[in-house]
Design an enzyme around this catalytic site. Structure first.
Site, PDB file in Angstrom:
ATOM      1  N   LEU A  59     -11.381 -19.048  34.299  1.00 43.74           N
ATOM      2  CA  LEU A  59     -11.232 -17.680  33.518  1.00 43.74           C
ATOM      3  C   LEU A  59     -10.398 -16.709  34.249  1.00 43.74           C
ATOM      4  O   LEU A  59     -10.657 -16.722  35.413  1.00 43.74           O
ATOM      5  CB  LEU A  59     -12.562 -17.261  33.178  1.00 43.74           C
ATOM      6  CG  LEU A  59     -12.412 -16.073  32.176  1.00 43.74           C
ATOM      7  CD1 LEU A  59     -12.183 -16.640  30.694  1.00 43.74           C
ATOM      8  CD2 LEU A  59     -13.719 -14.972  32.266  1.00 43.74           C
ATOM      9  N   LYS A  65     -12.195 -17.198  26.811  1.00 38.68           N
ATOM     10  CA  LYS A  65     -13.625 -16.799  27.073  1.00 38.68           C
ATOM     11  C   LYS A  65     -14.460 -17.146  25.892  1.00 38.68           C
ATOM     12  O   LYS A  65     -14.641 -16.054  25.062  1.00 38.68           O
ATOM     13  CB  LYS A  65     -13.584 -15.474  27.369  1.00 38.68           C
ATOM     14  CG  LYS A  65     -14.822 -14.846  28.205  1.00 38.68           C
ATOM     15  CD  LYS A  65     -14.590 -13.361  28.842  1.00 38.68           C
ATOM     16  CE  LYS A  65     -15.951 -12.781  29.111  1.00 38.68           C
ATOM     17  NZ  LYS A  65     -16.567 -13.456  30.320  1.00 38.68           N
ATOM     18  N   TYR A 105     -15.852 -13.895  23.441  1.00 36.54           N
ATOM     19  CA  TYR A 105     -16.603 -12.705  23.550  1.00 36.54           C
ATOM     20  C   TYR A 105     -15.906 -12.001  25.068  1.00 36.54           C
ATOM     21  O   TYR A 105     -14.876 -12.587  25.587  1.00 36.54           O
ATOM     22  CB  TYR A 105     -17.944 -13.043  24.057  1.00 36.54           C
ATOM     23  CG  TYR A 105     -18.286 -13.552  25.480  1.00 36.54           C
ATOM     24  CD1 TYR A 105     -17.977 -15.008  25.635  1.00 36.54           C
ATOM     25  CD2 TYR A 105     -18.792 -12.771  26.342  1.00 36.54           C
ATOM     26  CE1 TYR A 105     -18.324 -15.475  27.074  1.00 36.54           C
ATOM     27  CE2 TYR A 105     -19.210 -13.317  27.535  1.00 36.54           C
ATOM     28  CZ  TYR A 105     -18.813 -14.616  28.066  1.00 36.54           C
ATOM     29  OH  TYR A 105     -19.187 -15.147  29.171  1.00 36.54           O
ATOM     30  N   GLU A 108     -14.804 -22.115  39.890  1.00 32.78           N
ATOM     31  CA  GLU A 108     -15.293 -20.544  39.989  1.00 32.78           C
ATOM     32  C   GLU A 108     -16.781 -20.665  39.894  1.00 32.78           C
ATOM     33  O   GLU A 108     -17.165 -21.706  39.839  1.00 32.78           O
ATOM     34  CB  GLU A 108     -14.559 -19.817  38.779  1.00 32.78           C
ATOM     35  CG  GLU A 108     -14.906 -20.352  37.252  1.00 32.78           C
ATOM     36  CD  GLU A 108     -14.187 -19.725  36.401  1.00 32.78           C
ATOM     37  OE1 GLU A 108     -13.910 -18.611  36.303  1.00 32.78           O
ATOM     38  OE2 GLU A 108     -13.947 -20.577  35.255  1.00 32.78           O
TER      39      GLU A 108
HETATM   40  N1  PLP Z   1     -15.437 -16.618  35.347  1.00 35.06           N
HETATM   41  C1  PLP Z   1     -16.386 -16.939  34.345  1.00 35.06           C
HETATM   42  C2  PLP Z   1     -16.647 -18.119  33.963  1.00 35.06           C
HETATM   43  C3  PLP Z   1     -17.125 -15.936  33.728  1.00 35.06           C
HETATM   44  O1  PLP Z   1     -17.804 -15.917  32.864  1.00 35.06           O
HETATM   45  C4  PLP Z   1     -16.433 -14.240  34.492  1.00 35.06           C
HETATM   46  C5  PLP Z   1     -17.281 -13.175  33.581  1.00 35.06           C
HETATM   47  O2  PLP Z   1     -18.023 -13.386  32.714  1.00 35.06           O
HETATM   48  C6  PLP Z   1     -15.865 -14.195  35.484  1.00 35.06           C
HETATM   49  C7  PLP Z   1     -15.040 -15.540  35.911  1.00 35.06           C
HETATM   50  C8  PLP Z   1     -15.395 -13.048  35.956  1.00 35.06           C
HETATM   51  O3  PLP Z   1     -14.518 -12.296  35.082  1.00 35.06           O
HETATM   52  P1  PLP Z   1     -14.454 -10.917  34.978  1.00 35.06           P
HETATM   53  O4  PLP Z   1     -13.955 -10.196  36.154  1.00 35.06           O
HETATM   54  O5  PLP Z   1     -13.477 -10.357  33.823  1.00 35.06           O
HETATM   55  O6  PLP Z   1     -15.806 -10.377  34.593  1.00 35.06           O
END
Ligand code: PLP
Length: 295
Positions: free
Chosen positions: A217, A159, A43, A192
Protein backbone atom coordinates in the site's frame (compact mmCIF):
# COMPACT_ATOMS: atom_id res chain seq x y z
CA UNK A 1 -12.87 -11.38 26.96
CA UNK A 2 -14.60 -8.00 27.18
CA UNK A 3 -17.66 -7.81 24.98
CA UNK A 4 -18.12 -4.83 22.67
CA UNK A 5 -21.32 -4.26 20.84
CA UNK A 6 -22.32 -1.32 18.69
CA UNK A 7 -24.95 -0.48 21.29
CA UNK A 8 -22.12 0.04 23.81
CA UNK A 9 -20.42 2.76 21.73
CA UNK A 10 -19.88 5.89 23.83
CA UNK A 11 -23.02 7.95 24.12
CA UNK A 12 -23.12 10.81 21.63
CA UNK A 13 -21.03 9.10 18.94
CA UNK A 14 -22.21 10.03 15.49
CA UNK A 15 -21.88 8.08 12.24
CA UNK A 16 -22.26 9.47 8.71
CA UNK A 17 -24.25 7.28 6.33
CA UNK A 18 -25.11 8.49 2.83
CA UNK A 19 -25.80 12.10 3.60
CA UNK A 20 -27.10 11.69 7.14
CA UNK A 21 -25.50 12.11 10.55
CA UNK A 22 -26.95 9.33 12.71
CA UNK A 23 -26.46 8.05 16.24
CA UNK A 24 -23.67 5.46 16.02
CA UNK A 25 -25.94 2.92 17.70
CA UNK A 26 -28.12 1.40 15.02
CA UNK A 27 -26.52 3.22 12.07
CA UNK A 28 -26.19 0.76 9.19
CA UNK A 29 -26.10 0.08 5.47
CA UNK A 30 -28.43 -1.87 3.21
CA UNK A 31 -28.32 -5.67 3.50
CA UNK A 32 -27.45 -5.92 -0.23
CA UNK A 33 -24.57 -3.46 -0.02
CA UNK A 34 -21.78 -4.75 -2.29
CA UNK A 35 -19.11 -3.99 0.27
CA UNK A 36 -20.86 -6.22 2.80
CA UNK A 37 -21.78 -8.95 0.30
CA UNK A 38 -18.67 -8.98 -1.91
CA UNK A 39 -15.99 -6.78 -0.39
CA UNK A 40 -16.55 -4.36 -3.28
CA UNK A 41 -15.35 -1.19 -1.59
CA UNK A 42 -12.47 1.10 -0.68
CA UNK A 43 -11.55 2.75 2.60
CA UNK A 44 -9.32 5.40 4.10
CA UNK A 45 -8.14 6.18 7.62
CA UNK A 46 -6.82 9.60 8.60
CA UNK A 47 -5.40 10.68 11.93
CA UNK A 48 -6.85 13.52 13.99
CA UNK A 49 -4.55 15.60 16.16
CA UNK A 50 -5.69 18.54 18.24
CA UNK A 51 -9.07 18.36 16.52
CA UNK A 52 -7.47 18.68 13.07
CA UNK A 53 -7.28 16.08 10.30
CA UNK A 54 -3.73 15.00 9.48
CA UNK A 55 -2.54 14.63 5.87
CA UNK A 56 -6.05 15.29 4.59
CA UNK A 57 -5.11 15.91 0.94
CA UNK A 58 -2.86 12.85 0.47
CA UNK A 59 -5.54 10.64 2.04
CA UNK A 60 -8.08 12.03 -0.42
CA UNK A 61 -5.58 11.56 -3.27
CA UNK A 62 -5.23 7.90 -2.31
CA UNK A 63 -8.99 7.44 -1.91
CA UNK A 64 -9.51 8.83 -5.40
CA UNK A 65 -6.79 6.60 -6.82
CA UNK A 66 -8.08 3.44 -5.11
CA UNK A 67 -11.59 4.15 -6.40
CA UNK A 68 -10.29 4.80 -9.91
CA UNK A 69 -8.41 1.49 -9.89
CA UNK A 70 -11.70 -0.39 -9.28
CA UNK A 71 -13.61 1.73 -11.78
CA UNK A 72 -15.36 4.07 -9.36
CA UNK A 73 -15.56 7.83 -9.06
CA UNK A 74 -15.35 9.85 -5.84
CA UNK A 75 -18.72 9.70 -4.06
CA UNK A 76 -18.87 13.51 -3.94
CA UNK A 77 -16.76 16.56 -4.77
CA UNK A 78 -13.57 16.77 -2.74
CA UNK A 79 -14.59 20.06 -1.12
CA UNK A 80 -17.90 18.57 0.03
CA UNK A 81 -16.16 15.45 1.30
CA UNK A 82 -13.82 17.60 3.36
CA UNK A 83 -16.76 19.40 4.91
CA UNK A 84 -18.30 16.08 5.97
CA UNK A 85 -14.96 14.83 7.32
CA UNK A 86 -14.48 17.94 9.43
CA UNK A 87 -18.08 17.88 10.56
CA UNK A 88 -17.55 14.29 11.75
CA UNK A 89 -14.54 15.35 13.82
CA UNK A 90 -16.58 18.21 15.28
CA UNK A 91 -19.75 16.25 16.01
CA UNK A 92 -17.81 13.44 17.66
CA UNK A 93 -15.69 15.94 19.62
CA UNK A 94 -12.51 14.04 18.76
CA UNK A 95 -9.32 15.78 19.85
CA UNK A 96 -6.86 12.98 19.08
CA UNK A 97 -8.08 9.98 17.15
CA UNK A 98 -8.99 8.55 13.79
CA UNK A 99 -11.48 9.16 11.00
CA UNK A 100 -12.58 6.14 8.94
CA UNK A 101 -14.24 6.46 5.52
CA UNK A 102 -15.64 3.57 3.52
CA UNK A 103 -16.96 3.87 -0.01
CA UNK A 104 -18.76 0.88 -1.50
CA UNK A 105 -20.18 0.37 -4.96
CA UNK A 106 -23.62 0.56 -3.41
CA UNK A 107 -26.63 -1.67 -2.77
CA UNK A 108 -27.90 -3.78 -5.65
CA UNK A 109 -29.17 -7.36 -6.20
CA UNK A 110 -26.26 -9.68 -5.45
CA UNK A 111 -24.28 -10.69 -8.54
CA UNK A 112 -20.53 -10.74 -9.08
CA UNK A 113 -20.10 -8.56 -12.20
CA UNK A 114 -20.09 -4.82 -11.72
CA UNK A 115 -23.68 -3.81 -12.55
CA UNK A 116 -24.33 -2.03 -15.87
CA UNK A 117 -26.58 0.44 -14.14
CA UNK A 118 -24.29 1.71 -11.43
CA UNK A 119 -26.04 2.09 -8.08
CA UNK A 120 -25.46 5.12 -5.86
CA UNK A 121 -22.20 4.48 -3.97
CA UNK A 122 -22.47 4.03 -0.23
CA UNK A 123 -20.35 6.45 1.80
CA UNK A 124 -19.96 5.93 5.51
CA UNK A 125 -17.73 7.64 8.06
CA UNK A 126 -16.96 7.04 11.70
CA UNK A 127 -14.62 8.89 14.03
CA UNK A 128 -13.18 7.84 17.33
CA UNK A 129 -10.69 8.96 19.96
CA UNK A 130 -7.30 7.28 20.41
CA UNK A 131 -5.41 6.73 23.65
CA UNK A 132 -2.64 9.33 23.38
CA UNK A 133 -0.70 8.00 26.37
CA UNK A 134 -0.68 4.46 24.92
CA UNK A 135 0.76 5.94 21.70
CA UNK A 136 3.50 7.78 23.59
CA UNK A 137 4.41 4.57 25.43
CA UNK A 138 4.92 2.79 22.09
CA UNK A 139 7.22 5.60 20.94
CA UNK A 140 9.20 5.45 24.18
CA UNK A 141 9.51 1.68 24.49
CA UNK A 142 9.01 0.35 20.98
CA UNK A 143 6.92 -2.64 20.01
CA UNK A 144 7.41 -6.25 18.88
CA UNK A 145 6.50 -7.69 15.49
CA UNK A 146 6.25 -11.24 14.20
CA UNK A 147 6.57 -12.33 10.57
CA UNK A 148 3.95 -14.18 8.57
CA UNK A 149 3.64 -15.21 4.90
CA UNK A 150 1.97 -12.52 2.81
CA UNK A 151 -1.25 -14.22 1.68
CA UNK A 152 -2.92 -11.19 0.11
CA UNK A 153 -3.96 -10.64 -3.50
CA UNK A 154 -1.71 -9.10 -6.18
CA UNK A 155 -3.07 -5.51 -5.97
CA UNK A 156 -2.13 -4.50 -2.45
CA UNK A 157 -1.67 -0.92 -3.65
CA UNK A 158 -5.47 -0.55 -3.63
CA UNK A 159 -6.90 0.11 -0.18
CA UNK A 160 -9.85 -2.26 -0.38
CA UNK A 161 -12.06 -3.32 2.51
CA UNK A 162 -11.01 -6.94 1.84
CA UNK A 163 -8.80 -7.35 4.89
CA UNK A 164 -9.05 -11.03 5.88
CA UNK A 165 -5.37 -11.94 5.35
CA UNK A 166 -4.35 -8.76 7.18
CA UNK A 167 -6.58 -9.38 10.16
CA UNK A 168 -5.59 -13.04 10.46
CA UNK A 169 -1.90 -12.05 10.55
CA UNK A 170 -2.64 -9.28 13.04
CA UNK A 171 -4.52 -11.72 15.24
CA UNK A 172 -1.49 -14.04 15.23
CA UNK A 173 0.61 -11.05 16.28
CA UNK A 174 -1.67 -10.17 19.17
CA UNK A 175 -1.72 -13.79 20.31
CA UNK A 176 2.10 -13.78 20.27
CA UNK A 177 2.16 -10.61 22.38
CA UNK A 178 3.29 -8.51 19.40
CA UNK A 179 1.78 -5.34 17.97
CA UNK A 180 2.13 -6.06 14.28
CA UNK A 181 2.81 -8.82 11.75
CA UNK A 182 5.33 -8.09 9.00
CA UNK A 183 4.24 -9.91 5.87
CA UNK A 184 6.84 -11.77 3.83
CA UNK A 185 6.72 -12.52 0.10
CA UNK A 186 7.63 -15.84 -1.52
CA UNK A 187 11.30 -14.82 -1.82
CA UNK A 188 11.78 -13.91 1.83
CA UNK A 189 11.41 -10.14 1.39
CA UNK A 190 9.23 -8.14 3.76
CA UNK A 191 6.39 -6.47 1.90
CA UNK A 192 4.86 -4.40 4.73
CA UNK A 193 2.93 -4.79 7.98
CA UNK A 194 -0.68 -5.96 8.15
CA UNK A 195 -1.69 -2.31 8.60
CA UNK A 196 1.61 -0.41 8.45
CA UNK A 197 4.63 0.13 6.20
CA UNK A 198 7.91 -1.51 7.27
CA UNK A 199 11.31 0.19 7.60
CA UNK A 200 14.82 -0.72 8.77
CA UNK A 201 18.10 1.10 9.38
CA UNK A 202 21.08 -0.97 8.21
CA UNK A 203 24.62 -1.18 9.61
CA UNK A 204 25.67 1.80 7.46
CA UNK A 205 22.82 3.90 8.87
CA UNK A 206 20.80 3.74 5.64
CA UNK A 207 17.07 4.14 6.22
CA UNK A 208 15.33 1.60 3.99
CA UNK A 209 11.72 0.96 3.02
CA UNK A 210 10.28 -1.13 0.19
CA UNK A 211 9.75 0.67 -3.12
CA UNK A 212 6.19 1.32 -4.32
CA UNK A 213 4.62 -1.29 -6.60
CA UNK A 214 1.47 -3.41 -6.63
CA UNK A 215 3.02 -5.33 -3.70
CA UNK A 216 2.40 -2.72 -0.99
CA UNK A 217 0.00 0.00 0.00
CA UNK A 218 1.37 3.47 -0.79
CA UNK A 219 1.22 4.65 2.83
CA UNK A 220 0.40 8.29 3.30
CA UNK A 221 2.70 8.47 6.32
CA UNK A 222 5.43 6.86 4.19
CA UNK A 223 4.88 9.46 1.46
CA UNK A 224 5.00 12.41 3.88
CA UNK A 225 8.14 11.00 5.57
CA UNK A 226 9.90 10.69 2.20
CA UNK A 227 9.02 14.31 1.38
CA UNK A 228 10.09 15.58 4.82
CA UNK A 229 13.31 13.53 4.74
CA UNK A 230 14.21 14.83 1.26
CA UNK A 231 13.67 18.41 2.44
CA UNK A 232 15.85 17.79 5.51
CA UNK A 233 18.65 16.08 3.53
CA UNK A 234 18.03 12.72 5.22
CA UNK A 235 18.64 10.01 2.59
CA UNK A 236 16.16 7.15 2.38
CA UNK A 237 16.64 4.12 0.14
CA UNK A 238 13.52 2.61 -1.42
CA UNK A 239 14.29 -1.07 -1.87
CA UNK A 240 13.21 -4.45 -0.61
CA UNK A 241 14.82 -6.06 2.41
CA UNK A 242 14.71 -9.64 3.70
CA UNK A 243 13.69 -10.85 7.14
CA UNK A 244 17.33 -11.89 7.68
CA UNK A 245 18.44 -8.32 6.96
CA UNK A 246 15.79 -6.93 9.30
CA UNK A 247 16.96 -9.20 12.11
CA UNK A 248 20.48 -7.79 11.73
CA UNK A 249 19.31 -4.18 11.37
CA UNK A 250 20.45 -1.42 13.71
CA UNK A 251 16.91 -0.13 13.99
CA UNK A 252 13.48 -0.97 12.65
CA UNK A 253 10.20 0.90 12.67
CA UNK A 254 6.76 0.94 11.15
CA UNK A 255 4.59 3.77 9.92
CA UNK A 256 0.88 4.46 9.64
CA UNK A 257 -1.70 7.15 10.17
CA UNK A 258 -2.55 5.54 13.49
CA UNK A 259 0.89 6.02 15.05
CA UNK A 260 3.37 7.93 12.80
CA UNK A 261 6.78 6.17 13.12
CA UNK A 262 6.76 3.52 15.86
CA UNK A 263 10.04 1.83 16.82
CA UNK A 264 10.22 -1.96 16.35
CA UNK A 265 12.53 -3.42 18.99
CA UNK A 266 11.87 -7.14 18.50
CA UNK A 267 11.20 -9.27 15.42
CA UNK A 268 10.16 -12.90 15.94
CA UNK A 269 11.61 -12.74 19.44
CA UNK A 270 15.02 -11.36 18.33
CA UNK A 271 16.06 -7.99 19.73
CA UNK A 272 16.80 -5.38 17.08
CA UNK A 273 20.00 -3.39 17.73
CA UNK A 274 20.23 -2.82 21.46
CA UNK A 275 16.51 -3.48 21.89
CA UNK A 276 15.75 0.21 22.37
CA UNK A 277 14.22 2.79 20.00
CA UNK A 278 17.06 4.21 17.92
CA UNK A 279 18.13 7.73 16.92
CA UNK A 280 17.19 7.51 13.24
CA UNK A 281 13.71 6.26 14.08
CA UNK A 282 13.33 9.22 16.41
CA UNK A 283 14.57 11.59 13.74
CA UNK A 284 12.16 10.21 11.14
CA UNK A 285 9.32 10.49 13.66
CA UNK A 286 10.29 14.08 14.40
CA UNK A 287 10.53 15.02 10.70
CA UNK A 288 7.09 13.52 10.14
CA UNK A 289 5.55 15.17 13.18
CA UNK A 290 6.89 18.57 12.14
CA UNK A 291 5.66 18.25 8.58
CA UNK A 292 2.24 16.87 9.59
CA UNK A 293 1.87 19.46 12.35
CA UNK A 294 1.48 17.07 15.28
CA UNK A 295 3.22 16.93 18.66
N1 PLP B 1 0.07 -0.84 4.74
C1 PLP B 1 -1.14 -1.33 4.98
C2 PLP B 1 -1.48 -2.71 4.52
C3 PLP B 1 -2.10 -0.54 5.66
O1 PLP B 1 -3.33 -1.03 5.89
C4 PLP B 1 -1.74 0.76 6.10
C5 PLP B 1 -2.70 1.61 6.79
O2 PLP B 1 -3.83 1.29 7.01
C6 PLP B 1 -0.46 1.22 5.84
C7 PLP B 1 0.43 0.39 5.15
C8 PLP B 1 -0.02 2.57 6.28
O3 PLP B 1 -0.63 3.56 5.50
P1 PLP B 1 -0.91 5.01 6.07
O4 PLP B 1 0.43 5.60 6.42
O5 PLP B 1 -1.56 5.72 4.96
O6 PLP B 1 -1.78 4.85 7.28
Amino acid sequence: MKKWTASRAPAGRVAYVNGRYLPHTGAGVHIEDRSLQLGDGIYEVAGISNGRLIDEEPHLDRLERSLREIGMAMPMERAALKLVMREMVRRNRVRDGLLYMQVSRGAVRRDHPIPDIVPRPTLIMTARAQDVEAGRKKLREGIAVITRPDQRWARRDIKTVQLLPNLLAKTDARKAGAYEAWLVDGEGFVTEGASTNAWIVDADNHVITRQLSHDILPGVTRRVILEAAAAAGQPIAERKFTVAEALKAREAFLTSATGAAIPVVKIDGTLIGDGMPGPLTRRVHMLYAQKAGIE
